[in-house]
Design a protein around this motif. Structure first.
Motif, short mmCIF file in Angstrom:
data_model
loop_
_atom_site.label_atom_id
_atom_site.label_comp_id
_atom_site.label_asym_id
_atom_site.label_seq_id
_atom_site.Cartn_x
_atom_site.Cartn_y
_atom_site.Cartn_z
N GLY A 20 -23.26 12.65 -42.32
CA GLY A 20 -21.98 12.45 -42.98
C GLY A 20 -21.95 13.19 -44.30
N VAL A 21 -20.79 13.17 -44.92
CA VAL A 21 -20.65 13.87 -46.21
C VAL A 21 -21.62 13.30 -47.23
CG1 VAL A 21 -19.04 14.39 -48.07
CG2 VAL A 21 -18.25 14.43 -45.71
N SER A 22 -21.91 12.02 -47.13
CA SER A 22 -22.82 11.39 -48.10
C SER A 22 -24.25 11.92 -47.98
CB SER A 22 -22.83 9.88 -47.90
OG SER A 22 -23.27 9.54 -46.60
N HIS A 23 -24.55 12.61 -46.88
CA HIS A 23 -25.89 13.17 -46.70
C HIS A 23 -26.06 14.51 -47.41
CE1 HIS A 23 -25.81 10.37 -43.16
NE2 HIS A 23 -26.99 10.09 -43.66
N SER A 24 -25.01 15.02 -48.01
CA SER A 24 -25.13 16.27 -48.76
C SER A 24 -26.02 16.05 -49.97
CB SER A 24 -23.76 16.76 -49.21
OG SER A 24 -22.93 17.05 -48.10
N GLY A 25 -26.75 17.10 -50.38
CA GLY A 25 -27.61 17.00 -51.56
C GLY A 25 -28.71 18.02 -51.54
N ASN A 26 -29.60 17.92 -52.51
CA ASN A 26 -30.77 18.80 -52.62
C ASN A 26 -31.96 18.11 -51.96
OD1 ASN A 26 -29.54 20.95 -54.15
ND2 ASN A 26 -29.54 19.56 -55.92
N TYR A 27 -32.47 18.73 -50.91
CA TYR A 27 -33.59 18.15 -50.16
C TYR A 27 -34.88 18.88 -50.49
CZ TYR A 27 -30.49 15.36 -47.19
OH TYR A 27 -29.58 14.45 -46.71
N SER A 28 -35.96 18.15 -50.44
CA SER A 28 -37.29 18.73 -50.56
C SER A 28 -38.25 17.86 -49.76
CB SER A 28 -37.74 18.81 -52.02
OG SER A 28 -37.81 17.50 -52.58
N CYS A 29 -39.41 18.39 -49.49
CA CYS A 29 -40.41 17.60 -48.77
C CYS A 29 -41.74 17.72 -49.48
CB CYS A 29 -40.52 18.02 -47.31
SG CYS A 29 -41.27 19.64 -47.05
N GLU A 30 -42.57 16.73 -49.29
CA GLU A 30 -43.89 16.71 -49.89
C GLU A 30 -44.91 16.41 -48.80
OE1 GLU A 30 -45.32 14.76 -53.91
OE2 GLU A 30 -45.39 13.26 -52.29
N VAL A 31 -45.99 17.18 -48.81
CA VAL A 31 -47.08 16.96 -47.86
C VAL A 31 -48.25 16.37 -48.64
CG1 VAL A 31 -48.63 18.00 -46.16
CG2 VAL A 31 -46.29 18.86 -46.43
N ARG A 32 -48.83 15.31 -48.08
CA ARG A 32 -49.92 14.61 -48.74
C ARG A 32 -51.12 14.53 -47.81
NH1 ARG A 32 -46.72 9.20 -50.88
NH2 ARG A 32 -45.13 10.27 -52.18
N SER A 33 -52.30 14.57 -48.44
CA SER A 33 -53.50 14.25 -47.66
C SER A 33 -53.51 12.75 -47.37
CB SER A 33 -54.75 14.66 -48.43
OG SER A 33 -54.80 13.99 -49.68
N GLU A 34 -54.34 12.36 -46.47
CA GLU A 34 -54.33 10.96 -46.04
C GLU A 34 -54.59 10.01 -47.20
OE1 GLU A 34 -56.01 8.46 -42.22
OE2 GLU A 34 -57.31 9.96 -43.14
N ASP A 35 -55.48 10.39 -48.10
CA ASP A 35 -55.78 9.52 -49.24
C ASP A 35 -54.85 9.79 -50.42
OD1 ASP A 35 -56.65 11.98 -50.02
OD2 ASP A 35 -58.75 11.39 -50.39
N GLY A 36 -53.93 10.75 -50.27
CA GLY A 36 -52.99 11.04 -51.33
C GLY A 36 -53.55 11.88 -52.46
N ALA A 37 -54.79 12.35 -52.31
CA ALA A 37 -55.40 13.12 -53.39
C ALA A 37 -54.76 14.49 -53.54
CB ALA A 37 -56.90 13.27 -53.14
N VAL A 38 -54.26 15.04 -52.44
CA VAL A 38 -53.65 16.37 -52.48
C VAL A 38 -52.18 16.21 -52.12
CG1 VAL A 38 -53.71 18.74 -51.63
CG2 VAL A 38 -55.84 17.39 -51.80
N ARG A 39 -51.32 16.70 -52.98
CA ARG A 39 -49.88 16.63 -52.74
C ARG A 39 -49.26 17.98 -53.10
NH1 ARG A 39 -47.66 10.72 -54.73
NH2 ARG A 39 -49.38 9.46 -53.91
#
Length: 571
Positions: free
Chosen positions: A252-271
């Motif tokens: 919908g129109v409300s889904h407009s915006g600036n998108y980004s994604c983040e990849v993390r290691s399983e323990d979160g040490a690398v992002r």
């Protein structure tokens, strides 16, 4: 247990060598055990030449010179130096240094990836005690080091890569010496690449949105578990998942915006985060606007209720609706449904529905609404002929209604039997058989199928046709009486004249014939009133004064009398 540890070290060193790009398809790998580089002579280092070619044909080299016996794929080193190996048809392996220096900084002989923990150790000759140790990176002292002979880097970052060394006091049997190690290279590899967010930048409202967060795992750890997190305008959407896709089934129109994604290691040490992707959801302009009516056909009777509905084939919301009638300025209503109660005849016309999404407007084809006025007050109007109606007289009756929407049909009934259709009943020259009661039925209906029919019944009109012979008899009787009176008067006048002129005239004259016909040129008129039926005139629907018909009686020679008219009322 020692064998397992040795095998793990070999594998680690092989992977480390491959990571450094020193391994080729035809290049043997030189593994070291214990798995530290540089190796030190007092660790009783074992070197293994591993790779393609025949293991029994391995040749060893020390400081660039052939060394040792040929045919062994592993050796135990007791002297310092730089060692390599090869096999027939292969290139020279990567070198391994065995040190005998007073202070040595060692790095684990394995691949180093982001998020790992690695320990560098500063060792004195033959494990002599080292004090006041400091570590350097690119010749700059690491001030955050808390002391000790080991430097821990955790979790590893790409920026940890570089040349490291250490300095400290090495204790010998009877003295201390301040020494500095040779620099060693620490290379940190990516656990995964920087993600790239892919997806349609301008999806259509109502369609699915599929965003993919693409990142490549290191070939050294192709099965490393990774988590993917998606953001819109800095807010997390979708949670943390193993899947690199974000699927919105209906955008919908409300889904407009600036998108980004983040990849993390399983323990979160690398992002690692992707660049932003601007997603703008485009609305579908309204189109295919259509109208429907209840009842179908939009044909209703006066005072009925009509419901109009507006539908849109395409268009994403929010949508606004307005209703319009041709010739009417202000909208009749809003919303996808218009209800008209107690319709009047001025509600007929062409209706349209307009739909807007705020940017564009679409309009339906016109729908013709017909408000039918039922027929009422049917009336029969007689022709101009006044009674009595004699056989042979022309008679025409007309049926009309006071109100009623066209088309109106008319049906004529004579003595309870249907005789004709149409607003006029032309009887022509009537006969006695035309006598009786006449009535008309006016009809109109809704729709071609006639699912609703309206009828208006006129009052009965009586028509009495007098036979032609009967009229002659009446005229003859009246004429005879009048003739007798005329003759009587004539005789009297003649007698008087005779009596007065008897002295002067000697010729006798005979008396007049009382039954003689009128002289030439005489015209007699009589007034005759026809007898009405009880309460109904043969030519009118409402009681009136009895109409008067003047019947002209001509003399024998057909000429009108000019003077001496005589009128007699026969009641």
């Amino acid at each position: 247990m020692a064998g397992d540890t040795g095998m793990a070290g070999r594998v680690a060193l092989l992977l480390w060598a491959q990571t450094l790009g020193l391994a080729g398809a035809r290049t043997p790998q030189l593994l070291v055990e214990p798995p530290w580089v540089p190796a030190v002579r007092w660790d009783w280092v074992t070197l293994t030449c591993q790779g393609s070619g025949t293991a029994g044909a391995t040749t060893w080299y020390k400081d660039g010179q052939r060394w040792g016996q040929r045919g062994r794929d592993h050796i135990t080193v007791t002297k310092s130096g730089t060692y390599t190996c090869d096999r027939p048809g292969t290139e020279l392996s990567s070198p391994v240094t065995v040190s005998d220096a007073g202070l040595v900084l060692q790095v684990p002989a394995r691949a180093l990836l982001e998020g790992d923990t690695v320990t560098l150790r500063c060792r004195g000759w033959w494990n002599n005690t080292v004090t006041s140790v400091s570590f350097y990176r690119e010749e700059e002292k690491l001030r955050w080091h808390r002391g000790g002979t080991e430097l821990s880097l955790s979790p590893l970052r790409l920026q940890h890569s570089g040349r490291y060394s250490c300095k400290g006091w090495v204790e010998y049997w009877a003295s201390k010496e301040f020494q500095e190690s040779q620099a060693v290279t620490v290379t940190v590899q990516e656990l995964f690449s920087v993600p790239v967010l892919e997806g349609p930048p301008e999806p259509t409202e109502g369609s699915p949105l599929n965003l993919r967060c693409l990142s490549t795992r290191s070939p050294l750890r192709p099965r490393a578990p990774l988590l993917h997190v998606f953001y819109r305008d800095g807010q997390m959407v979708g949670g943390s998942w193993g899947s690199p896709q974000l699927l919105v089934p209906t955008v919908g129109v409300s889904h407009s915006g600036n998108y980004s994604c983040e990849v993390r290691s399983e323990d979160g040490a690398v992002r690692k985060s992707s660049a932003r992707l601007r997603v703008t959801v485009r609305r579908v302009p309204p189109s295919g606007v259509s109208l429907s009516a209840q009842p179908p056909g939009a044909q209703v009777a006066l005072g009925d209720r009509l419901v109009l509905s507006c539908a849109v084939a395409e268009g994403t919301g929010p949508l606004s609706f307005s209703w319009h009638r041709e010739g009417s300025g202000a909208p009749l209503g809003t919303g996808p449904r218009l209800e008209l109660r107690h319709l009047g005849d001025n509600d007929s016309g062409q209706y349209r529905c307009r739909v807007s999404d705020g940017d564009s407007v679409a309009e339906s084809d016109p729908l013709n609404v017909t408000v039918l006025v039922p027929v009422a007050n049917a009336t029969i109007t007689p022709g101009p002929l006044a009674p009595p109606v004699r056989a042979g007289d022309p008679v025409t009756l007309r049926c009309s209604v006071q109100v009623g929407s066209a088309p109106v049909t008319f049906t004529w009934w004579h003595n309870g039997q249907e005789v004709a259709q149409g607003p006029l009943l032309e009887l022509g020259d009537v006969e006695v058989g035309h006598s009786g009661t006449y009535q008309c039925v006016a009809t109109n209906q809704l729709g071609q199928d006639g699912h609703r029919v309206f009828r208006a019944l006129s009052t009965e009109v009586a028509l009495e046709v007098t036979p032609q012979g009967h009229g002659d008899t009446v005229a003859a009787g009246v004429g005879g009486t009048l003739l007798f009176l005329v003759l009587l008067v004539g005789v009297t006048v003649a007698w008087q004249r005779w009596h007065r002129g008897a002295a002067r005239e000697h010729q006798e004259r005979a008396p007049p014939n009382p039954t003689a016909p009128p002289e030439e040129g005489e015209v007699l008129y009589t007034q005759i009133v026809t007898t009405e039926r009880t309460g109904v005139s043969p030519r009118a629907t409402t009681p009136q004064d009895p109409p008067v018909t003047y019947v002209e009686l001509r003399g024998p020679h057909g000429r009108h009398q000019e003077h001496g008219d005589i009128y007699e009322n026969v009641l």
